[in-house]
Motif scaffolding. Structure first.
Motif, PDB file in Angstrom:
ATOM      1  N   LYS A  66      17.437  20.775  11.273  1.00  0.00           N
ATOM      2  CA  LYS A  66      16.937  22.106  10.885  1.00  0.00           C
ATOM      3  C   LYS A  66      15.509  22.226  11.393  1.00  0.00           C
ATOM      4  CE  LYS A  66      17.045  26.094   8.859  1.00  0.00           C
ATOM      5  NZ  LYS A  66      16.485  26.798  10.021  1.00  0.00           N
ATOM      6  N   ASN A  67      15.318  23.123  12.342  1.00  0.00           N
ATOM      7  CA  ASN A  67      13.980  23.304  12.901  1.00  0.00           C
ATOM      8  C   ASN A  67      13.157  24.222  11.988  1.00  0.00           C
ATOM      9  OD1 ASN A  67      11.960  24.938  14.621  1.00  0.00           O
ATOM     10  ND2 ASN A  67      12.452  23.166  15.877  1.00  0.00           N
ATOM     11  N   GLU A  68      11.924  23.819  11.717  1.00  0.00           N
ATOM     12  CA  GLU A  68      11.079  24.602  10.800  1.00  0.00           C
ATOM     13  C   GLU A  68       9.937  25.297  11.536  1.00  0.00           C
ATOM     14  OE1 GLU A  68      11.981  24.685   7.701  1.00  0.00           O
ATOM     15  OE2 GLU A  68      13.153  22.857   7.403  1.00  0.00           O
ATOM     16  N   THR A  69       9.710  24.944  12.804  1.00  0.00           N
ATOM     17  CA  THR A  69       8.477  25.407  13.444  1.00  0.00           C
ATOM     18  C   THR A  69       8.685  26.389  14.601  1.00  0.00           C
ATOM     19  OG1 THR A  69       8.577  23.388  14.737  1.00  0.00           O
ATOM     20  CG2 THR A  69       7.099  23.370  12.840  1.00  0.00           C
TER      21      THR A  69
ATOM     22  N   GLU B  63       9.640  29.472  16.702  1.00  0.00           N
ATOM     23  CA  GLU B  63       9.817  30.876  16.304  1.00  0.00           C
ATOM     24  C   GLU B  63      11.280  31.316  16.348  1.00  0.00           C
ATOM     25  OE1 GLU B  63       7.550  33.436  18.863  1.00  0.00           O
ATOM     26  OE2 GLU B  63       8.560  35.191  17.966  1.00  0.00           O
TER      27      GLU B  63
ATOM     28  N   SER C 262      14.153  28.143  14.731  1.00  0.00           N
ATOM     29  CA  SER C 262      14.109  27.929  13.277  1.00  0.00           C
ATOM     30  C   SER C 262      15.025  28.904  12.535  1.00  0.00           C
ATOM     31  CB  SER C 262      12.672  28.049  12.765  1.00  0.00           C
ATOM     32  OG  SER C 262      12.178  29.316  13.087  1.00  0.00           O
ATOM     33  N   LYS C 263      15.487  29.939  13.233  1.00  0.00           N
ATOM     34  CA  LYS C 263      16.378  30.905  12.570  1.00  0.00           C
ATOM     35  C   LYS C 263      17.810  30.379  12.470  1.00  0.00           C
ATOM     36  CE  LYS C 263      13.585  34.803  13.905  1.00  0.00           C
ATOM     37  NZ  LYS C 263      13.232  35.608  15.060  1.00  0.00           N
TER      38      LYS C 263
ATOM     39  N   GLN D 130      21.172  24.221  10.587  1.00  0.00           N
ATOM     40  CA  GLN D 130      21.151  22.824  11.049  1.00  0.00           C
ATOM     41  C   GLN D 130      22.174  22.620  12.173  1.00  0.00           C
ATOM     42  OE1 GLN D 130      20.100  19.553   9.168  1.00  0.00           O
ATOM     43  NE2 GLN D 130      22.041  18.508   8.907  1.00  0.00           N
TER      44      GLN D 130
END
Ligand code: BG6
Length: 297
Positions: free
Chosen positions: A69-72, A74, A77-78, A81
């Motif tokens: 799951k990307n948190e950073t 732009e 992150s949408k 996972q």
């Protein structure tokens, strides 16, 4: 006939040995069974969703365009996972070779899971090639950036669930001396253990492992699985153990963690950045091979 297609799946049988076969679900282009001379090589949960309602728990799910799951980022992150490839129905492109039987599947923005392409609207063309050898299974991916103006940024990973008789009696070799990121400890270090052994939940990413390192899953001195990689520098090793598998509704039987280990070749520590019009290729080859201990470089 070495290739059979139904509405839901494609089955390849080796022309010289009917007991060697691979089964691929069109949903996720997920390899969910690979039998080598009658023996299943991959682990598949008995509660895996095979109806396209969820990614398949087991086999070889495909991870694109983001690992975890990307948190950073732009855009990335949408996405959920592991991205959208395992949640999309791929197009069967047909057979490209009769021996070893080889088939291709394709995925692009227009046919991928719409809920997800709404979140991540990048253009991409994926071609997955699956080759069933008499003694190996090769899965190869080509990613093309069809855009004329924008770079395509992505991760790729083959989330391979290997079947084993007993996790506590299993070792993974040839990763000694590599930098490893432990996702549970949130720490990175050089792994000096000659082999990986399993006594608890394991979720680690070995980074920048050169293709020459052949990862082997070994039991009592015999290699159960050999994993060769091309252009996939990272190797994730994952076993959910009791608690994590207990929390996954689609992980059955609950004792199943004893009979699986995921060895996941990928490009996940960094992103691949593909310029407009360019292509990127990578593959994994699964086989049984002689025991091979490789020295620390
Ligand atoms: C592995 C990850 O690749 O996949 C783990 O390293 C994750 O962190 C595992 O738990 C399973 O993911 P999922 O989304 O299929 O439950």
């Amino acid at each position: 006939m070495s290739v059979q297609e139904t509405e839901r799946e494609v089955i390849l049988t080796h022309p010289t040995n009917k007991a060697t076969a691979v089964k691929i679900l069109k949903y996720g282009a997920t390899v969910y069974s690979w039998t080598l001379d009658g023996q299943e090589q991959l682990w598949l949960s008995t509660a895996a969703h095979m109806d396209g309602s969820k990614p398949v728990r087991g086999g070889i799910p495909l991870v694109f365009p983001v690992f975890g799951k990307n948190e950073t980022d732009e855009l990335l992150s949408k996405l959920p996972q592991h991205g959208l490839a395992r949640n999309s129905t791929w197009e069967f492109l047909g057979q490209t070779k009769s021996n070893p039987p080889t088939v291709q599947f394709g995925l692009n923005k227009n046919i991928a899971n719409e809920e997800m392409t709404k979140l991540w609207g990048e253009e991409f063309n994926l071609i997955l090639t699956i080759e069933l050898g008499a003694d190996f299974l090769k899965t190869a991916i080509e990613v093309e950036n069809p855009s004329t103006s924008k770079d395509l940024k992505f991760n790729w990973l083959f989330h391979t669930y290997l079947r084993i008789p007993d996790i506590e009696d299993t070792m993974v070799s040839n990763l000694v001396g590599m930098k490893v990121h432990d996702k549970l400890l949130h720490e990175a270090f050089i792994d000096k253990h000659p082999v990986i052994q399993f006594h608890q939940e394991t979720d680690v990413v070995y980074e920048k492992v050169t293709d020459e390192r052949v990862v082997q899953v070994v039991r009592q001195g015999h290699p159960l699985h050999t994993v060769k990689r091309d252009n996939l520098p990272d190797v994730v090793v994952w076993n959910p153990w009791t608690e994590k598998s207990g929390g996954m509704a689609d992980f059955e039987p609950k004792s199943g963690f004893k009979e699986m280990v995921c060895i996941e070749p990928g490009y996940v520590t960094d992103f691949v950045t593909l310029q407009p019009g360019k292509k990127w290729n990578a593959s994994q080859i699964l086989s049984k091979d002689k025991l091979k201990y490789q020295a620390i470089q």
